[in-house]
Enzyme design. Structure first.
Site, PDB file in Angstrom:
ATOM      1  N   LYS A  66      38.075   0.025  -9.940  1.00 27.05           N
ATOM      2  CA  LYS A  66      37.762   1.183 -10.805  1.00 27.05           C
ATOM      3  C   LYS A  66      36.313   1.635 -10.649  1.00 27.05           C
ATOM      4  O   LYS A  66      35.987   2.782 -10.910  1.00 27.05           O
ATOM      5  CB  LYS A  66      38.055   0.822 -12.268  1.00 27.05           C
ATOM      6  CG  LYS A  66      39.544   0.583 -12.533  1.00 27.05           C
ATOM      7  CD  LYS A  66      39.771   0.018 -13.924  1.00 27.05           C
ATOM      8  CE  LYS A  66      41.234  -0.260 -14.196  1.00 27.05           C
ATOM      9  NZ  LYS A  66      41.459  -0.986 -15.454  1.00 27.05           N
ATOM     10  N   TYR A 240      36.116  -4.937 -20.588  1.00 29.30           N
ATOM     11  CA  TYR A 240      37.010  -4.518 -21.677  1.00 29.30           C
ATOM     12  C   TYR A 240      36.502  -5.016 -23.012  1.00 29.30           C
ATOM     13  O   TYR A 240      35.316  -4.904 -23.310  1.00 29.30           O
ATOM     14  CB  TYR A 240      38.457  -4.993 -21.419  1.00 29.30           C
ATOM     15  CG  TYR A 240      38.835  -4.793 -19.986  1.00 29.30           C
ATOM     16  CD1 TYR A 240      38.982  -3.511 -19.493  1.00 29.30           C
ATOM     17  CD2 TYR A 240      38.971  -5.861 -19.116  1.00 29.30           C
ATOM     18  CE1 TYR A 240      39.268  -3.305 -18.166  1.00 29.30           C
ATOM     19  CE2 TYR A 240      39.264  -5.654 -17.788  1.00 29.30           C
ATOM     20  CZ  TYR A 240      39.403  -4.374 -17.326  1.00 29.30           C
ATOM     21  OH  TYR A 240      39.670  -4.180 -16.021  1.00 29.30           O
ATOM     22  N   VAL A 258      41.888  -8.597 -12.946  1.00 35.54           N
ATOM     23  CA  VAL A 258      42.808  -9.693 -13.281  1.00 35.54           C
ATOM     24  C   VAL A 258      43.140 -10.592 -12.083  1.00 35.54           C
ATOM     25  O   VAL A 258      43.792 -11.605 -12.249  1.00 35.54           O
ATOM     26  CB  VAL A 258      44.125  -9.207 -13.945  1.00 35.54           C
ATOM     27  CG1 VAL A 258      43.887  -8.643 -15.325  1.00 35.54           C
ATOM     28  CG2 VAL A 258      44.850  -8.203 -13.057  1.00 35.54           C
TER      29      VAL A 258
HETATM   30  N1  GLN Z   1      46.381  -3.267 -11.995  1.00 31.57           N
HETATM   31  C1  GLN Z   1      46.043  -3.920 -13.222  1.00 31.57           C
HETATM   32  C2  GLN Z   1      46.704  -3.188 -14.370  1.00 31.57           C
HETATM   33  O1  GLN Z   1      46.745  -1.989 -14.345  1.00 31.57           O
HETATM   34  C3  GLN Z   1      44.560  -3.947 -13.378  1.00 31.57           C
HETATM   35  C4  GLN Z   1      44.129  -4.623 -14.635  1.00 31.57           C
HETATM   36  C5  GLN Z   1      42.866  -5.400 -14.528  1.00 31.57           C
HETATM   37  O2  GLN Z   1      42.457  -5.872 -13.466  1.00 31.57           O
HETATM   38  N2  GLN Z   1      42.249  -5.622 -15.653  1.00 31.57           N
HETATM   39  O3  GLN Z   1      47.192  -3.785 -15.292  1.00 31.57           O
END
Ligand code: GLN
Length: 304
Positions: A66, A240, A258
């Site tokens: 992102k 987050y 994640v």
């Molecule tokens: N592709 C994952 C999702 O959309 C990315 C989430 C993450 O890395 N926090 O849930």
């Protein structure tokens, strides 16, 4: 400062923590990653690099992507990006749906999933070959031509990514997604499924430690003020609803995924990536956070 000695020590100290937390399994293709992996890579803007552990094994970068997509969208539309996105911490989980309804389809920031979906939509509208140009951008800033997206991981997330689909549809309804929802989701799942090793990830964030300029090529990706703003956003929202705790413990802007990666930057100095696949309830690497906390404690580095 002997960075190599410091990260070697941290590696030994945090290794037991790789047994804590859980490898993400809500994206089925990620569940088979070996939780014992641990790698720490540091790049200084002056060119030195340091590494310990599994720094050359590619892993799923997930939400770290992102930062790359936001940079590309910010390059294309500049400050107009804020007509479609906020710059506030969300205080909610990365995949939360609640805010988007009562805030009329405007995501709080570019790093929650809703925000990244809007960013993907902006890229689709502003680049002629969106995926090709995105992938080239990531390869270019990390100086690694081998980088690719893992299509099996992208497909696996597409099959199970109902929350992301719901977010995209809701925002389409609010007219904050303009391209077909399927195309936006496909782009988003592909960007999340990009695989990079800790060494390339650390190198790719150097421009954020160097006022928007890639130090080894001299290429200016963002202006000084835009780079500072991106770092401010990461500090507020990069982890987050654990961003506050991360700022408190680590004191650097950072971005997690994640897949268990976390990248952080110390402006005017260095970037660092830690990879350990097991994550906590917020979706952030358990050993990764502890390693970064120790790194800023031992080196006495902090933006504060
Ligand atoms: N592709 C994952 C999702 O959309 C990315 C989430 C993450 O890395 N926090 O849930």
């Amino acid at each position: 400062m002997d960075y190599q000695e410091i990260i070697d020590r941290i590696y030994r100290e945090v290794q037991p923590l790789t047994a804590q937390g859980k490898v993400a399994d809500y994206i089925p293709a990620l569940s088979s990653v070996d939780r014992n992996n641990l790698g720490i890579s540091v790049h200084h803007i002056k060119g030195e690099k340091y590494g310990v552990g599994q720094v050359n094994i590619p892993f799923s970068i997930q939400s770290i992507s992102k930062v790359f997509s936001f940079t590309l969208a910010y390059e294309a539309v500049g400050e107009a990006i804020w007509e479609r996105l906020g710059k506030e911490p969300s205080g909610t989980a990365f995949n939360s749906l609640v805010q988007i309804e009562y805030e009329h389809g405007i995501p709080r920031n570019p790093f929650i999933n809703a925000g990244a979906l809007v960013v993907a939509d902006i890229i689709l509208s502003n680049y002629r070959y969106p995926w090709r140009e995105f992938l080239d951008f990531v390869r270019n800033i990390s100086n690694d031509d081998t980088i690719n997206s893992n299509e099996e991981v992208a497909r696996s997330e597409k099959e199970t990514g109902h929350r992301n689909a719901a977010l995209a549809h809701l925002m389409y309804g609010f007219k904050n997604i303009k391209n077909p929802v399927e195309e936006v989701l496909d782009f988003y799942f592909m960007q999340c499924a990009i695989e990079m090793c800790a060494e390339s990830l650390s190198r790719s964030f150097l421009f954020l430690a160097n006022h928007g300029v890639v130090p080894y090529s001299g290429e200016a990706l963002l202006s000084l003020s835009q780079a500072k703003r991106l770092n401010a956003l990461m500090l507020m929202a990069g982890l987050y609803n654990e961003s506050g705790d991360f700022a408190y413990k680590v004191g650097l802007p950072g971005k997690s995924g994640v897949g268990g990666g976390i990248v952080a930057v110390f402006p005017k100095n260095l970037s660092i990536c830690v990879w350990s696949p097991a994550i906590n309830e917020y979706g952030n690497s358990v050993a990764g956070i502890e390693a970064l906390k120790r790194f800023t404690s031992y080196t006495e580095m902090s933006v504060f």
